[in-house]
Structure formats: structure tokens, C-alpha cells
Design a protein around this motif. Sequence first.
Motif, PDB file in Angstrom:
ATOM      1  N   ASN A 269       6.488   7.075   3.137  1.00  0.00           N
ATOM      2  CA  ASN A 269       5.271   7.201   2.704  1.00  0.00           C
ATOM      3  C   ASN A 269       4.163   6.904   3.940  1.00  0.00           C
ATOM      4  O   ASN A 269       3.298   7.432   4.158  1.00  0.00           O
TER       5      ASN A 269
ATOM      6  N   SER B 175       1.620  12.879  15.802  1.00  0.00           N
ATOM      7  CA  SER B 175       1.809  14.378  15.876  1.00  0.00           C
ATOM      8  C   SER B 175       3.159  14.710  15.693  1.00  0.00           C
ATOM      9  O   SER B 175       4.218  13.899  15.665  1.00  0.00           O
TER      10      SER B 175
ATOM     11  N   SER C  99       4.379   9.459   6.556  1.00  0.00           N
ATOM     12  CA  SER C  99       3.770  10.919   5.800  1.00  0.00           C
ATOM     13  C   SER C  99       2.423  10.806   6.037  1.00  0.00           C
ATOM     14  O   SER C  99       1.417  11.742   6.096  1.00  0.00           O
ATOM     15  N   SER C 100       1.792   9.398   5.630  1.00  0.00           N
ATOM     16  CA  SER C 100       0.297   9.212   5.462  1.00  0.00           C
ATOM     17  C   SER C 100      -0.143   9.281   7.286  1.00  0.00           C
ATOM     18  O   SER C 100      -1.092   9.759   7.431  1.00  0.00           O
ATOM     19  N   LEU C 101       0.532   8.882   7.801  1.00  0.00           N
ATOM     20  CA  LEU C 101       0.106   8.881   9.487  1.00  0.00           C
ATOM     21  C   LEU C 101       0.252  10.473   9.896  1.00  0.00           C
ATOM     22  O   LEU C 101      -0.858  10.775  10.700  1.00  0.00           O
TER      23      LEU C 101
ATOM     24  N   TYR D  22       0.707  -1.254  -0.135  1.00  0.00           N
ATOM     25  CA  TYR D  22       0.000   0.036  -0.025  1.00  0.00           C
ATOM     26  C   TYR D  22       0.805   1.411   0.048  1.00  0.00           C
ATOM     27  O   TYR D  22       0.320   2.261  -0.214  1.00  0.00           O
TER      28      TYR D  22
ATOM     29  N   GLN E 235      -0.532  12.759   7.928  1.00  0.00           N
ATOM     30  CA  GLN E 235      -1.464  13.813   7.233  1.00  0.00           C
ATOM     31  C   GLN E 235      -3.012  13.301   7.749  1.00  0.00           C
ATOM     32  O   GLN E 235      -3.688  13.934   7.752  1.00  0.00           O
ATOM     33  N   GLU E 236      -3.093  12.066   8.568  1.00  0.00           N
ATOM     34  CA  GLU E 236      -4.218  11.742   8.924  1.00  0.00           C
ATOM     35  C   GLU E 236      -4.207  12.086  10.527  1.00  0.00           C
ATOM     36  O   GLU E 236      -5.167  11.701  10.976  1.00  0.00           O
ATOM     37  N   GLU E 237      -3.220  12.694  10.751  1.00  0.00           N
ATOM     38  CA  GLU E 237      -3.380  13.183  12.248  1.00  0.00           C
ATOM     39  C   GLU E 237      -3.368  12.149  13.249  1.00  0.00           C
ATOM     40  O   GLU E 237      -3.756  12.209  14.341  1.00  0.00           O
ATOM     41  N   LYS E 238      -2.769  11.032  12.832  1.00  0.00           N
ATOM     42  CA  LYS E 238      -2.651  10.095  13.593  1.00  0.00           C
ATOM     43  C   LYS E 238      -0.894   9.915  14.548  1.00  0.00           C
ATOM     44  O   LYS E 238      -0.749   9.159  15.379  1.00  0.00           O
TER      45      LYS E 238
END
Length: 119
Positions: free
Chosen positions: A92, A104, A95-97, A85, A99-102
Motif C-alpha cells: 500500500n 516512477s 502503491s500510494s507513492l 496509515y 499514485q502520487e507520482e513520487k
Amino acid sequence: MKKLTAKEEEIMGYFWEKGPLFVKELQAFYAEPRPHFNTLSTIVRGLEEKGFLGHEVYGNTYRYHALISREDFSNSALRGVINKYFGNSYLNVVSSLVQEEKLSVEDLKELIRMVEGKQ
């Protein structure tokens, strides 16, 4: 490492938590209505064929034990998800974490401190 079905993962969880088990002992961990002994036995033998379980002979029955640790399985599964994925890019994933605010900024700083402390 081969993939597991949800039921196979559930059963492996019992072996990782409890240690070596007979199928009858495994069956006792389930609430009523319990899965049939033969159903569990078939799944356990499948896990053995996949290389996740081994067994020792006790009279006319087998006691099964995990051959792969939960940690090794988890790491392999994580690598598979990252490859499938996220284009095999851990950057990546992070970065995804973010962006999803998972994750900080403080979490990232802590992660950097942890990495720097290992070097």
C-alpha cells in the motif's frame, strides 16, 4: 519504541550527529536566544527515562550519549507510519507513492533490481 516529541527528536539529532554531550555543550548548538539550560536538562532527562539516552558521571555533572541509533529510530518510526496509515502493508505504501507520482516506473524497476540482487 516510545514516540518522541519534535523537540526531543531535534535534541536526539544533536546526539546522533555530535556524539556524547554535556547539556552545556548541547545548549551551545542553538542560536540566540538559546533555550534555558534547565529546559534542555529536563528534556534530556526525559529522553534518558524513555531509554534513548544514557549518561556517564563527570564530577558533579553528566555527559549523555545516545543508546539508540538514528537508523533504528528511523526504522521504528517508518514501521509505525506504515502500520498506522497503510494497514501495515508495504505494498500500500508503494502503491500510494506511485499514485502520487513520487515513485516512477524507472524507480520501481531499480527497486526490483536491488531486491533481486540481494537474493
